[in-house]
Design a protein around this motif. Sequence first.
Motif, mmCIF file in Angstrom:
data_model
loop_
_atom_site.group_PDB
_atom_site.id
_atom_site.type_symbol
_atom_site.label_atom_id
_atom_site.label_comp_id
_atom_site.label_asym_id
_atom_site.label_seq_id
_atom_site.Cartn_x
_atom_site.Cartn_y
_atom_site.Cartn_z
ATOM 1 N N PHE A 5 0.829 -1.203 0.000
ATOM 2 C CA PHE A 5 0.000 0.000 0.000
ATOM 3 C C PHE A 5 0.864 1.255 0.000
ATOM 4 C CE2 PHE A 5 -2.867 3.272 1.515
ATOM 5 C CZ PHE A 5 -4.026 2.981 0.816
ATOM 6 N N ALA A 6 2.051 1.170 0.624
ATOM 7 C CA ALA A 6 2.966 2.318 0.592
ATOM 8 C C ALA A 6 3.398 2.615 -0.842
ATOM 9 C CB ALA A 6 4.177 2.040 1.469
ATOM 10 N N TRP A 7 3.620 1.563 -1.640
ATOM 11 C CA TRP A 7 3.958 1.770 -3.052
ATOM 12 C C TRP A 7 2.793 2.408 -3.799
ATOM 13 C CZ3 TRP A 7 6.215 -3.798 -4.057
ATOM 14 C CH2 TRP A 7 7.420 -3.922 -3.352
ATOM 15 N N VAL A 8 1.591 1.922 -3.533
ATOM 16 C CA VAL A 8 0.404 2.531 -4.153
ATOM 17 C C VAL A 8 0.319 4.002 -3.761
ATOM 18 C CG1 VAL A 8 -2.121 2.510 -4.203
ATOM 19 C CG2 VAL A 8 -0.859 0.355 -4.290
ATOM 20 N N GLY A 9 0.600 4.292 -2.492
ATOM 21 C CA GLY A 9 0.570 5.672 -2.032
ATOM 22 C C GLY A 9 1.564 6.547 -2.766
ATOM 23 N N GLU A 10 2.759 6.017 -3.053
ATOM 24 C CA GLU A 10 3.746 6.789 -3.797
ATOM 25 C C GLU A 10 3.227 7.137 -5.199
ATOM 26 O OE1 GLU A 10 6.488 8.218 -3.055
ATOM 27 O OE2 GLU A 10 6.628 7.481 -1.005
ATOM 28 N N ILE A 11 2.584 6.177 -5.838
ATOM 29 C CA ILE A 11 2.037 6.434 -7.184
ATOM 30 C C ILE A 11 0.960 7.505 -7.130
ATOM 31 C CG2 ILE A 11 0.748 5.392 -9.094
ATOM 32 C CD1 ILE A 11 2.158 2.743 -8.385
ATOM 33 N N VAL A 12 0.080 7.416 -6.128
ATOM 34 C CA VAL A 12 -0.995 8.400 -5.990
ATOM 35 C C VAL A 12 -0.409 9.790 -5.726
ATOM 36 C CG1 VAL A 12 -2.954 9.105 -4.555
ATOM 37 C CG2 VAL A 12 -2.697 6.713 -5.228
ATOM 38 N N ILE A 13 0.578 9.867 -4.853
ATOM 39 C CA ILE A 13 1.167 11.164 -4.500
ATOM 40 C C ILE A 13 1.899 11.767 -5.693
ATOM 41 C CG2 ILE A 13 2.892 12.308 -3.062
ATOM 42 C CD1 ILE A 13 0.283 11.648 -1.619
ATOM 43 N N LEU A 14 2.643 10.951 -6.439
ATOM 44 C CA LEU A 14 3.345 11.458 -7.623
ATOM 45 C C LEU A 14 2.363 12.040 -8.629
ATOM 46 C CD1 LEU A 14 6.076 8.723 -8.187
ATOM 47 C CD2 LEU A 14 6.446 11.114 -7.555
ATOM 48 N N HIS A 15 1.222 11.387 -8.780
ATOM 49 C CA HIS A 15 0.184 11.901 -9.676
ATOM 50 C C HIS A 15 -0.430 13.181 -9.119
ATOM 51 C CE1 HIS A 15 -3.194 11.944 -12.475
ATOM 52 N NE2 HIS A 15 -3.995 12.059 -11.432
#
Length: 270
Positions: A220-230
């Motif tokens: 989920f931390a990886w998913v969070g990084e993708i969301v934040i980068l977007h």
Amino acid sequence: SPPPAPIPQPPEDAGAVEAASAPQVDEATGLDTRTVAERMGKPSIDASGVVPPPPGWPLEAFQYPLRGSGPFDILAAAILWAVLDTLGALGFVVFLTWMLKPLLYVALLHGQFALMGSSASGKDEPAGWGSAVQLSGFDTQAFAHFATFALPGVAVGALLLLFNQTALGLVVLVVAVVYATVVALARALGDVRLRLPWIAAGWVGRGPLHVALGCVGWLFAWVGEIVILHQQGEGVGMTAIVGIAMRLLCVYLLFVSARALGVLGRQWEA
């Protein structure tokens, strides 16, 4: 000459038992030196041998982060993480994000190791997170060994996905993440044997639900990084709002994952 007869000992009376359980005050600090369990009249937890899972398992893992200092620890880590996310939306200091985030990830992982170890020993409240995320007692060599075993497979899976090898990349990534999860437990327990692939596979078979929950936090931390980068393209304000919400959930799930692996570690015997 015959040996002397043993001197009879007086029977233990209730007063002596009560005196043993009385407050034990350190004269220098004036603080009670008994453990919480001793203050409640319960025996201290013995970390040796197999410890049974906590009552209410596995749903108990989702309640674990909310006990003791858990909510404060989660909030503090989430705010720091969100600040670094927000810095990434400011073009002129974006380099700070890339410099400081790896250190934050190491601190969070070190905190997870502490939670796994305390849960494996039988503790049912988050313990050791605060000092661990400050890298107190950090063992560089042991962490390097963990990274050497845990990260190459994850990197290979990610590269395969980048080169459009979706099916193979997903298989490699899932296997690598599961293996890395067991290696993290090996690091927390201080037992290098668990890093051996065939032994790691046995632990996955012993607790598939534990390992699955153990993978959730960092996935989920990886998913969070993708969301934040977007989200960083939407401006600083929106990045800060989304960042704090995402990171609260990320850190909460890191606690859940640590709890699940710690409970699995209760089946370990030195």
